[in-house]
Scaffold this active site. Structure first.
Site, PDB file in Angstrom:
ATOM      1  N   CYS A  24       0.843  -1.198   0.000  1.00  0.00           N
ATOM      2  CA  CYS A  24       0.000   0.000   0.000  1.00  0.00           C
ATOM      3  C   CYS A  24       0.874   1.242   0.000  1.00  0.00           C
ATOM      4  O   CYS A  24       1.870   1.296   0.731  1.00  0.00           O
ATOM      5  CB  CYS A  24      -0.900  -0.026   1.240  1.00  0.00           C
ATOM      6  SG  CYS A  24      -2.035   1.368   1.318  1.00  0.00           S
ATOM      7  N   HIS A  72      -8.960  -3.511  -3.020  1.00  0.00           N
ATOM      8  CA  HIS A  72      -8.050  -2.747  -2.152  1.00  0.00           C
ATOM      9  C   HIS A  72      -8.437  -1.268  -2.143  1.00  0.00           C
ATOM     10  O   HIS A  72      -8.518  -0.646  -1.076  1.00  0.00           O
ATOM     11  CB  HIS A  72      -6.609  -2.939  -2.660  1.00  0.00           C
ATOM     12  CG  HIS A  72      -5.565  -2.239  -1.853  1.00  0.00           C
ATOM     13  ND1 HIS A  72      -4.615  -2.904  -1.111  1.00  0.00           N
ATOM     14  CD2 HIS A  72      -5.320  -0.904  -1.656  1.00  0.00           C
ATOM     15  CE1 HIS A  72      -3.837  -2.017  -0.491  1.00  0.00           C
ATOM     16  NE2 HIS A  72      -4.234  -0.791  -0.823  1.00  0.00           N
ATOM     17  N   GLU A  73      -8.699  -0.706  -3.320  1.00  0.00           N
ATOM     18  CA  GLU A  73      -9.006   0.726  -3.398  1.00  0.00           C
ATOM     19  C   GLU A  73     -10.390   1.040  -2.822  1.00  0.00           C
ATOM     20  O   GLU A  73     -10.566   2.050  -2.132  1.00  0.00           O
ATOM     21  CB  GLU A  73      -8.896   1.225  -4.848  1.00  0.00           C
ATOM     22  CG  GLU A  73      -7.507   1.091  -5.465  1.00  0.00           C
ATOM     23  CD  GLU A  73      -6.376   1.587  -4.579  1.00  0.00           C
ATOM     24  OE1 GLU A  73      -6.559   2.599  -3.873  1.00  0.00           O
ATOM     25  OE2 GLU A  73      -5.311   0.946  -4.564  1.00  0.00           O
ATOM     26  N   HIS A 113     -10.289   1.295   0.808  1.00  0.00           N
ATOM     27  CA  HIS A 113      -9.782   2.596   1.273  1.00  0.00           C
ATOM     28  C   HIS A 113     -10.917   3.620   1.416  1.00  0.00           C
ATOM     29  O   HIS A 113     -10.858   4.502   2.267  1.00  0.00           O
ATOM     30  CB  HIS A 113      -8.753   3.162   0.290  1.00  0.00           C
ATOM     31  CG  HIS A 113      -7.352   2.731   0.567  1.00  0.00           C
ATOM     32  ND1 HIS A 113      -6.750   2.860   1.793  1.00  0.00           N
ATOM     33  CD2 HIS A 113      -6.418   2.181  -0.246  1.00  0.00           C
ATOM     34  CE1 HIS A 113      -5.502   2.406   1.736  1.00  0.00           C
ATOM     35  NE2 HIS A 113      -5.272   1.980   0.516  1.00  0.00           N
TER      36      HIS A 113
HETATM   37 ZN    ZN Z   1      -3.593   1.107  -0.246  1.00  0.00          ZN
END
Ligand code: ZN
Length: 194
Positions: free
Chosen positions: A111, A153-154, A157
């Protein structure tokens, strides 16, 4: 958001890191009418620039201190993932995962908000995602394999989740140096087998 005077200068945006409360908050919905504004277009350009310069494959707005449901993604052909096609530059606004395969796969993940370490993270093999693109057009796509990992993953976030939260076993949190050593060892073992 960057002001007009800054819009002509491309710069690597300062990033928030693990521990920053913005990475733990649910980001705000993007009102679609701002997509047409020059400051928003400039923000997207700067995010792509920052992602490429820092060698990332995705960057979410909270990672540059903006609480917005916005992320940019792009992946070039990767030598370690020969079966994964490149992912063209993609902007996702107000994304939502509408369905996900039961099947999960483990793979190393890092990340931009925590450089130097990587973890082995289970992710859904395939997902169906809905989002608005940079022109405000609604998209619904099935995303597979490593691309699905980047999307998950995004999107995490944007919901205050970071990859370590998804790790079932913290023993698989490695520094990048240790992963390189591990890969060398694995390669040597494979050569021996042949
Ligand atoms: Zn990340």
């Amino acid at each position: 958001m960057a002001n007009k005077q800054e819009s002509r200068i491309m710069k690597v945006l300062p990033r928030t890191e693990f521990g920053n409360p913005i990475l733990r908050a649910v980001a705000k919905n993007v009102p679609l009418k701002i997509l047409r504004t020059s400051s928003f277009k400039n923000l997207i350009r700067q995010m792509f620039y920052t992602m490429r310069r820092t060698k990332g494959v995705g960057l979410a707005a909270p990672q540059i201190g903006e609480s917005l449901q916005l992320a940019v993604l792009q992946m070039k052909k990767h030598p370690r993932l020969p079966d994964t096609p490149p992912l063209p530059p993609t902007v996702i606004v107000n994304p939502r995962i509408v369905s996900a395969s039961k099947e999960k796969v483990m793979e190393w993940e890092g990340c931009l908000s925590c450089r130097g370490i990587m973890g082995s993270v289970p992710r859904h093999q395939n997902i169906v995602v809905e989002y608005f693109d940079e022109n405000g057009k609604k998209q619904r796509k099935e995303i597979k394999g490593f691309h699905a990992r980047i999307f998950q993953h995004e999107i995490d976030h944007l919901n205050g989740v970071v990859y370590v939260d998804r790790m079932p076993d913290m023993k698989y949190l490695f520094t990048k140096n240790e992963i390189l050593k591990l890969r060398k060892k694995q390669q040597a073992a494979e050569i021996k087998k042949k």
